[in-house]
Design an enzyme around this catalytic site. Structure first.
Site, short mmCIF file in Angstrom:
data_model
loop_
_atom_site.label_atom_id
_atom_site.label_comp_id
_atom_site.label_asym_id
_atom_site.label_seq_id
_atom_site.Cartn_x
_atom_site.Cartn_y
_atom_site.Cartn_z
N GLU A 1 0.83 -1.21 0.00
CA GLU A 1 0.00 0.00 0.00
C GLU A 1 0.86 1.26 0.00
O GLU A 1 0.47 2.28 -0.57
CB GLU A 1 -0.94 -0.01 1.21
CG GLU A 1 -1.89 -1.20 1.27
CD GLU A 1 -2.71 -1.36 0.00
OE1 GLU A 1 -2.96 -0.35 -0.69
OE2 GLU A 1 -3.10 -2.50 -0.32
N HIS B 1 1.63 2.23 -3.52
CA HIS B 1 0.53 2.99 -4.13
C HIS B 1 0.54 4.44 -3.63
O HIS B 1 0.36 5.39 -4.42
CB HIS B 1 -0.82 2.36 -3.78
CG HIS B 1 -1.08 1.05 -4.45
ND1 HIS B 1 -0.89 0.85 -5.80
CD2 HIS B 1 -1.56 -0.14 -3.95
CE1 HIS B 1 -1.22 -0.39 -6.11
NE2 HIS B 1 -1.63 -1.01 -5.01
#
Length: 619
Positions: free
Chosen positions: A21, A24
């Site tokens: 994550e 991202h």
């Protein structure tokens, strides 16, 4: 320590999700997207903290995580207030950027996992790799499934290619057959007794139905650190630390499974005079009551039984399936009564003379009958030097294994079995004959099986429980030598890119097999199973844990790049279509299409979690 390993395992999985994550997040900020929230886990927030414009959360459901970028869905506040606006019109929004920038953001998570895997494999490589049993990564076969043995694969053979890929050990044979439902092997029969000879075989094989296709060769060492049981058949054999079992009843032995197989086959080891030459054969021992015996031969057998000093009914005697005269010559073979239920391999020929049974010289058919009632084994041990016992690099270990035999000395010792004056010592080899194996339960304490019984009793399925309990009881009666045989350690240290390539290839083949229906989801693991795997890795040491972290990180990357809606790969596919077609996406249609895939994904993770929990609590 178990609790510590569990915590480390959970932290490792959380770290891999965090890195994904974070990839991202950093990519989104780099291209000017506005990030609204960053979450590890789904569902209600257990912990939340706002830093700048981003809310950081830890969700209650540990199935993964997400980065919420402004404008990723049609319910965004700015669109609700202005009906003419679309997700493409939101400043700093996900869809306000070009398709290629969106692809960069979507691919950054899997890329971060790949970099973590490369980093873990790199640390592993430069720290010297892992110490593994020789059998785990050798290309030499220690045992082959009967269906493969019928096709020509034998213990001691060396495999070079498996289903078109360089062979890396028995785990590869298992996974390849599981994913492809076949085995295409290329290799050689090494020059143990004669010239090396190439071989190839192509056979259908389904491990879900047939079990393990093959095992790797092992050194079969007696280390001495674990003493022999008092009732071991080898307690008086004079074994020393570093002795290696290399030969048994006429065959080189390459694994504990092969040793157990020879012990439990109910065959006699015979020294034969055949046309002026000495040959050795292993011939089945058969109950006399299972053979087609004439009345005349039954009377002959009873007379022979009396001469041998054997008691009991003649039908309960073991015998060789041949008519053998008083001087030990084979006159003819005897057929089975019921050929539908079993079959026999006949290895003796008309005119053969049996001169020894299980290493013991014989003079008459009465001697032969007496000796075939039990099975005694002949063994050859090799005294290994300290240099031979040192840890080798795995790349050189296979050649060292094959070169470790002095075949001239070994054949001289083996050829003397059954002679009046056996060669008991020659060079590094020592002959131990007339060893009487025993059932496992006669050597070891039955209390050692209590743990297995307790595990089997937890099965809810009565049929499955009964199967495992019966299997435990049958294992008690398996014939054993009562010796703990250990393997030699090797240093397994492939280059990081090699590990990366193998991991990615295995992941893609697994996905392909799942999609084609050749692989059942029962072989997969969810979050609970991954934590268990990492727990096992930590308990085996940091190198093993690093290996699993790298492998799981690769699997996370591959999983997220699959072209399935709701995953990164699905969104990447949509962005590519938008870039090629030069048309904006219909978000209303896309969001409706995502719903069933989201439901299926949640159900899939629930299934995997329940499956993992059943493995933990039921077995």
């Amino acid at each position: 320590m178990t609790v510590i390993y569990f915590v480390l395992a959970a932290l490792a999985l959380g770290f891999l999700i965090l890195i994904h994550e974070l990839g991202h997040l950093l990519a989104a900020k780099a291209v000017g997207m506005t990030v609204e929230s960053f979450s590890i886990g789904f569902g209600p927030a257990l912990v939340r903290k706002k830093m700048g414009s981003i809310e950081y959360r830890i969700g209650a459901i540990p199935f993964g995580g997400y980065v919420r970028i402004k404008g990723m869905d049609r319910n965004d506040k700015e669109i609700s207030e202005d009906r003419e606006k679309t997700v493409y019109d939101i400043p700093g929004g996900f869809f306000s950027k070009s398709p290629w920038k969106r692809i960069f953001v979507l691919a950054a998570g899997p890329l971060a996992n790949i970099l973590v895997a490369l980093f873990a494999f790199g640390i592993l490589y430069f720290s010297g790799g892992r110490t593994k049993p020789f059998s785990e990564h050798t290309s030499i076969v220690g045992w082959a499934h009967p269906s493969l043995e019928q096709k020509g694969l034998r213990p001691g053979d060396r495999i070079f290619l498996c289903n078109g890929q360089v062979y890396s050990g028995n785990k590869m044979a298992f996974s390849s057959s599981l994913l492809d439902r076949k085995l295409s092997l290329q290799g050689e029969h090494p020059a143990y007794f004669s010239e090396a000879e190439s071989f190839s075989l192509d056979v259908p094989f389904n491990p879900s139905l047939e079990g393990v296709p093959c095992l790797g060769a092992s050194y079969l060492l007696y280390r001495g650190s674990e003493p022999l049981p008092e009732k071991s058949p080898l307690i008086d054999a004079g074994l020393s630390e570093g002795d290696r079992l290399v030969w048994m009843d006429g065959a080189l032995v390459f694994s504990g499974v092969q040793v157990s197989q020879i012990l439990n086959e109910k065959k006699a080891f015979l020294r034969i005079e055949r046309q002026g030459k000495i040959v050795f054969v292993r011939q089945s021992r058969v109950l006399a009551g299972d053979l087609q015996l004439t009345s005349y031969f039954k009377n002959e057998l009873i007379d022979c039984q009396y001469e041998a000093g054997l008691k009991g009914k003649w039908a309960s005697l073991y015998m060789l399936p041949y008519i053998i005269n008083s001087d030990g010559f084979v006159e003819s073979k005897i057929n089975l009564l019921n050929t539908d239920q079993q079959s026999l391999d006949y290895h003796l020929e008309l005119g053969d003379r049996i001169v020894a049974v299980d290493g013991i010289p014989v003079m008459s058919n009465a001697d032969i009958l007496r000796l075939v009632q039990d099975h005694r084994v002949s063994l050859i041990f090799q005294r290994m030097s300290s240099g031979q016992l040192s840890v080798l690099d795995q790349k050189a270990a296979d050649k060292a294994f094959i070169d470790s035999y002095d075949m001239d000395d070994l054949l001289r010792v083996a050829g003397s079995v059954g002679e009046e004056r056996e060669v008991s010592h020659l060079g590094e080899y020592r002959l131990v004959t007339r060893v009487q194996p025993k059932p496992w339960v006669h050597i070891y304490s039955e209390e050692l099986l209590d743990k297995q019984r307790a595990l089997a009793s937890k099965f809810r399925d009565e049929q499955e429980k009964r199967y495992y309990l019966e299997r435990i009881e049958s294992e008690k009666q398996r014939i054993s030598l009562g010796i703990p045989l250990k393997d030699l350690a090797v240093q397994y240290n492939p280059a990081p890119l090699v590990l990366m390539g193998e991991s990615i290839s295995d992941s893609l083949r697994t996905v392909k097999a799942l999609g084609s229906g050749r692989l059942s989801p029962q072989w997969l693991s969810g979050p609970v199973g991954i934590v268990r795997i990492l727990h096992t890795g930590w308990s085996m040491g940091i190198p093993e844990a690093l290996s699993w972290i790298g492998l799981i990180s690769i699997n996370l990357a591959v999983l997220n790049l699959l072209p399935i809606p709701v995953l990164d790969g699905g969104y990447i596919l949509l962005c590519l279509w938008e870039s090629v077609s030069r048309r904006r996406l219909n978000m209303r249609l896309i969001e409706k299409g995502l719903v069933p895939f989201m439901i299926l994904l949640i159900l899939f993770f629930v299934f995997l979690t329940l499956q993992d929990l059943s493995r933990v609590f039921i077995g």
